[in-house]
Design a protein around this motif. Sequence first.
Motif, PDB file in Angstrom:
ATOM      1  N   UNK A 178       0.847  -1.192   0.000  1.00 33.12           N
ATOM      2  CA  UNK A 178       0.000   0.000   0.000  1.00 33.12           C
ATOM      3  C   UNK A 178       0.884   1.244   0.000  1.00 33.12           C
ATOM      4  N   UNK A 179       0.576   2.177  -0.867  1.00 37.11           N
ATOM      5  CA  UNK A 179       1.249   3.470  -0.862  1.00 37.11           C
ATOM      6  C   UNK A 179       0.529   4.331   0.178  1.00 37.11           C
ATOM      7  N   UNK A 180       0.978   4.238   1.409  1.00 38.96           N
ATOM      8  CA  UNK A 180       0.264   4.809   2.547  1.00 38.96           C
ATOM      9  C   UNK A 180       0.286   6.329   2.578  1.00 38.96           C
ATOM     10  N   UNK A 181       1.419   6.934   2.316  1.00 39.85           N
ATOM     11  CA  UNK A 181       1.521   8.389   2.428  1.00 39.85           C
ATOM     12  C   UNK A 181       0.604   9.109   1.455  1.00 39.85           C
ATOM     13  N   UNK A 182       0.573   8.635   0.228  1.00 47.03           N
ATOM     14  CA  UNK A 182      -0.230   9.295  -0.796  1.00 47.03           C
ATOM     15  C   UNK A 182      -1.657   8.772  -0.861  1.00 47.03           C
ATOM     16  N   UNK A 183      -1.852   7.549  -0.389  1.00 45.55           N
ATOM     17  CA  UNK A 183      -3.163   6.927  -0.499  1.00 45.55           C
ATOM     18  C   UNK A 183      -3.555   6.611  -1.930  1.00 45.55           C
ATOM     19  N   UNK A 184      -2.570   6.520  -2.817  1.00 46.58           N
ATOM     20  CA  UNK A 184      -2.866   6.328  -4.234  1.00 46.58           C
ATOM     21  C   UNK A 184      -3.253   4.913  -4.616  1.00 46.58           C
ATOM     22  N   UNK A 185      -2.947   3.948  -3.767  1.00 40.52           N
ATOM     23  CA  UNK A 185      -3.372   2.618  -4.145  1.00 40.52           C
ATOM     24  C   UNK A 185      -2.737   1.516  -3.333  1.00 40.52           C
ATOM     25  N   UNK A 186      -3.330   0.348  -3.505  1.00 41.25           N
ATOM     26  CA  UNK A 186      -2.839  -0.896  -2.925  1.00 41.25           C
ATOM     27  C   UNK A 186      -2.672  -1.880  -4.069  1.00 41.25           C
ATOM     28  N   UNK A 187      -1.539  -2.574  -4.095  1.00 43.08           N
ATOM     29  CA  UNK A 187      -1.189  -3.417  -5.226  1.00 43.08           C
ATOM     30  C   UNK A 187      -0.855  -4.830  -4.764  1.00 43.08           C
ATOM     31  N   UNK A 188      -1.373  -5.821  -5.495  1.00 43.56           N
ATOM     32  CA  UNK A 188      -1.122  -7.227  -5.193  1.00 43.56           C
ATOM     33  C   UNK A 188       0.316  -7.609  -5.522  1.00 43.56           C
ATOM     34  N   UNK A 189       0.818  -8.625  -4.815  1.00 45.45           N
ATOM     35  CA  UNK A 189       2.129  -9.182  -5.116  1.00 45.45           C
ATOM     36  C   UNK A 189       2.198 -10.629  -4.668  1.00 45.45           C
ATOM     37  N   UNK A 190       3.065 -11.396  -5.334  1.00 46.60           N
ATOM     38  CA  UNK A 190       3.336 -12.784  -4.962  1.00 46.60           C
ATOM     39  C   UNK A 190       4.695 -13.153  -5.527  1.00 46.60           C
ATOM     40  N   UNK A 191       5.369 -14.112  -4.892  1.00 45.93           N
ATOM     41  CA  UNK A 191       6.684 -14.505  -5.388  1.00 45.93           C
ATOM     42  C   UNK A 191       6.613 -15.191  -6.747  1.00 45.93           C
ATOM     43  N   UNK A 192       5.672 -16.111  -6.990  1.00 46.64           N
ATOM     44  CA  UNK A 192       5.616 -16.711  -8.325  1.00 46.64           C
ATOM     45  C   UNK A 192       5.432 -15.672  -9.437  1.00 46.64           C
ATOM     46  N   UNK A 193       4.636 -14.644  -9.184  1.00 48.16           N
ATOM     47  CA  UNK A 193       4.455 -13.595 -10.195  1.00 48.16           C
ATOM     48  C   UNK A 193       5.701 -12.711 -10.272  1.00 48.16           C
TER      49      UNK A 193
END
Length: 148
Positions: A22-37
């Motif tokens: 999550x880009x907490x300071x800006x509140x611009x978004x939350x992005x998924x992540x995984x090691x296989x990807x």
Amino acid sequence: MPTRTARTAWDGGIQDGSGEVELSSSGLGTFDMSFPKRSAEDGGGATNPEELIAAAHSACYSMQLSALLGQRGATPITLETTADVTLGPDPAGGFRITTIALRVRGEVDGIDENGFIEAAEEAKDTCPVSKALEGVDEMTVDAALETA
């Protein structure tokens, strides 16, 4: 200057787990992540640390180059910067960022190609993110002026 914050929530192991950054300071978004990807050619709609570093580096570099061009009396019209961040094996074990290749194309009034390339090299060495990444084995810049 203010402190900026990002937050990551991770569930599970490295191979079967996933998380969100999550880009907490800006509140611009939350992005998924995984090691296989992360380790796949196609990111499959998820980001990863290397992509986030590339985003930070290309943004910081562009700002620094703009400032340096202004100090030289030039007027930047457009700068387009990409950063390719490569993850590779670490001889000590695990992985590390082995290379960062910056590519910048600029439309700039009041400077010639040589002056632009000199400023581009200086920006590579002096932007705060470049300084933070000094442990990377190889950092390059490919710079060229473009005309409108």
